[in-house]
Design a protein around this motif. Structure first.
Motif, PDB file in Angstrom:
ATOM      1  N   GLN A 101     -34.357 -21.750  98.782  1.00 14.62           N
ATOM      2  CA  GLN A 101     -35.050 -21.033  97.716  1.00 14.62           C
ATOM      3  C   GLN A 101     -36.010 -21.910  96.951  1.00 14.62           C
ATOM      4  O   GLN A 101     -37.096 -21.474  96.575  1.00 14.62           O
TER       5      GLN A 101
ATOM      6  N   ARG B 257     -39.483 -22.613  99.104  1.00 14.31           N
ATOM      7  CA  ARG B 257     -40.320 -21.596  99.747  1.00 14.31           C
ATOM      8  C   ARG B 257     -41.729 -21.630  99.192  1.00 14.31           C
ATOM      9  O   ARG B 257     -41.929 -21.935  98.014  1.00 14.31           O
TER      10      ARG B 257
ATOM     11  N   GLN C  81     -42.513 -15.451  97.578  1.00  9.70           N
ATOM     12  CA  GLN C  81     -41.569 -15.063  96.529  1.00  9.70           C
ATOM     13  C   GLN C  81     -41.877 -13.625  96.115  1.00  9.70           C
ATOM     14  O   GLN C  81     -43.029 -13.273  95.899  1.00  9.70           O
ATOM     15  N   PRO C  82     -40.872 -12.804  95.983  1.00  8.22           N
ATOM     16  CA  PRO C  82     -41.107 -11.384  95.692  1.00  8.22           C
ATOM     17  C   PRO C  82     -41.949 -11.132  94.459  1.00  8.22           C
ATOM     18  O   PRO C  82     -42.726 -10.181  94.417  1.00  8.22           O
ATOM     19  N   GLU C  83     -41.850 -11.997  93.410  1.00 11.81           N
ATOM     20  CA  GLU C  83     -42.597 -11.654  92.199  1.00 11.81           C
ATOM     21  C   GLU C  83     -44.102 -11.756  92.413  1.00 11.81           C
ATOM     22  O   GLU C  83     -44.872 -11.261  91.610  1.00 11.81           O
TER      23      GLU C  83
ATOM     24  N   ASP D  53     -44.666  -4.655  94.848  1.00 10.39           N
ATOM     25  CA  ASP D  53     -43.391  -4.012  95.152  1.00 10.39           C
ATOM     26  C   ASP D  53     -43.647  -2.641  95.768  1.00 10.39           C
ATOM     27  O   ASP D  53     -44.272  -1.784  95.156  1.00 10.39           O
TER      28      ASP D  53
ATOM     29  N   THR E  62     -41.111  -0.752  97.288  1.00 15.92           N
ATOM     30  CA  THR E  62     -39.867  -0.050  97.616  1.00 15.92           C
ATOM     31  C   THR E  62     -39.842   1.383  97.104  1.00 15.92           C
ATOM     32  O   THR E  62     -39.139   2.222  97.649  1.00 15.92           O
ATOM     33  N   MET E  63     -40.601   1.673  96.010  1.00 21.59           N
ATOM     34  CA  MET E  63     -40.545   3.018  95.464  1.00 21.59           C
ATOM     35  C   MET E  63     -41.644   3.929  96.024  1.00 21.59           C
ATOM     36  O   MET E  63     -41.696   5.104  95.694  1.00 21.59           O
TER      37      MET E  63
END
Lengths: 135, 209
Positions: free
Chosen positions: A106, A109, A114-116, A120, A122-123
């Motif tokens: 972590q 990387r 990194q996801p931030e 996003d 997912t929705m």
């Protein structure tokens, strides 16, 4: 039997000198329980104190202290039995390796993965027309 | 001396006792890796989504969580007393302490069931109609259900083992000096230790914000 002589004799006989009376058993266990309850209530109270990133560190530290107390007194690792102490401590090494590798991954990387830093999705509804399949 | 507790192939009850504890510790190491791996996965995911995990932690019911923590700590006390009393051949104290352990474990499971029902009513199952806005809060609650469910299963297993051993002893089929009580106690304390880590991770996150 005084505390000191029982400790010495238990050293000689790998913990065979265990408490024999109800009073001795309770006198040995109740104080540990009191400290454990105190630590549990303290971790609950401290969680409401704004300490930023330190909140989780403090509550996990208290959890580790409780684990140590339970291990030493209730799970008898205080008894000088080398075989059981080794068996009871070996998992720390294995979980330690696992943790070291997880956090090494972590911490090193590339920032873009990194996801931030990513949008996003997912929705969002899945794309259907001619594009990627749902999964 | 051994009061019928000594079994083949051991020459002394002391060695039999050490072997029973050793075998249980090896099993506990595998359990520690199972829960340790899941907890590390939780911490690694939380690292990427701190805000969503804090929001999820605030949604977990702190009253049920804290009450269950105290119940389980107390059951560890009664289990420790029960195992030591069994070893010292104090059947009344041992029977009472093990009975209390069973009662406290059952109380934990009952509270857990009530908590799960309240969670479902609040829409905290990570499926359609999930209550929280942050997408990653679903991941946090997936961990919540997995970890509390797995822990509950272990607790049920521990309860069954203690009930079986204590029942045998009360019926006179198992001598109180049997090393099985200490081995069962080790397993019970592990269940307690796992909860000591689940409590801060699942219930205490995000309280100060």
């Amino acid at each position: 039997m005084s505390g000191r002589s029982s400790r010495r004799s238990s050293k000689r006989s790998l913990g065979e000198a265990t408490p024999r009376s109800a009073g001795a058993i309770l006198a040995r266990s109740l104080p540990v329980w009191l400290v454990l309850v105190g630590l549990a209530l303290a971790s609950c109270a401290l969680a409401y104190l704004p300490m930023g990133r330190w909140n989780m560190a403090v509550s996990l530290g208290i959890a580790a202290a409780k684990m140590l107390l339970i291990g030493l007194f209730f799970m008898h690792l205080r008894r000088p039995d080398p075989l059981l102490r080794l068996a009871g401590g070996a998992w720390l090494l294995w979980v330690g390796f696992l943790a070291a590798l997880v956090f090494a991954d972590q911490a090193t990387r590339a920032p873009l993965t990194q996801p931030e830093h990513m949008e996003d999705r997912t929705m969002e509804p899945p794309e259907t027309a001619g594009g990627r399949s749902g999964f | 001396m051994s009061g019928g507790a000594l079994r083949e192939p051991w020459h002394s009850l002391r060695r039999q006792r050490e072997a029973a504890s050793f075998g249980m510790w090896l099993f506990l190491a595998s359990e520690a890796l199972l829960f340790g791996g899941l907890i590390l996965a939780f911490i690694a995911t939380r690292w990427f989504h701190p805000a969503a995990f804090a929001a999820a932690g605030r949604e977990a019911d702190i009253v049920y969580g804290t009450a269950n923590t105290l119940l389980l700590l107390t059951s560890s006390l009664t289990m420790a007393v029960g195992a030591q009393a069994a070893r010292a051949e104090l059947p009344r104290l041992a029977g009472r302490a093990l009975g209390l352990t069973l009662a406290l474990g059952l109380a934990f499971l009952c509270l857990k069931g009530l908590e799960w029902r309240a969670d479902l009513a609040k829409g905290l199952w990570p499926g359609p109609g999930f209550a929280l806005e942050q997408p990653a809060a679903r991941i946090a609650f997936a961990f919540y259900w997995l970890l509390t469910g797995l822990h509950g299963l272990h607790l049920l297993g521990g309860l069954s083992a203690i009930a079986w051993l204590a029942g045998q002893a009360v019926l006179g089929r198992r001598p109180w000096r049997s090393p099985a009580f200490e081995a069962a106690a080790l397993y019970w304390h592990l269940i307690d230790v796992v909860w000591m880590f689940l409590y801060p991770l699942l219930y205490l996150d995000g309280r100060a914000a």
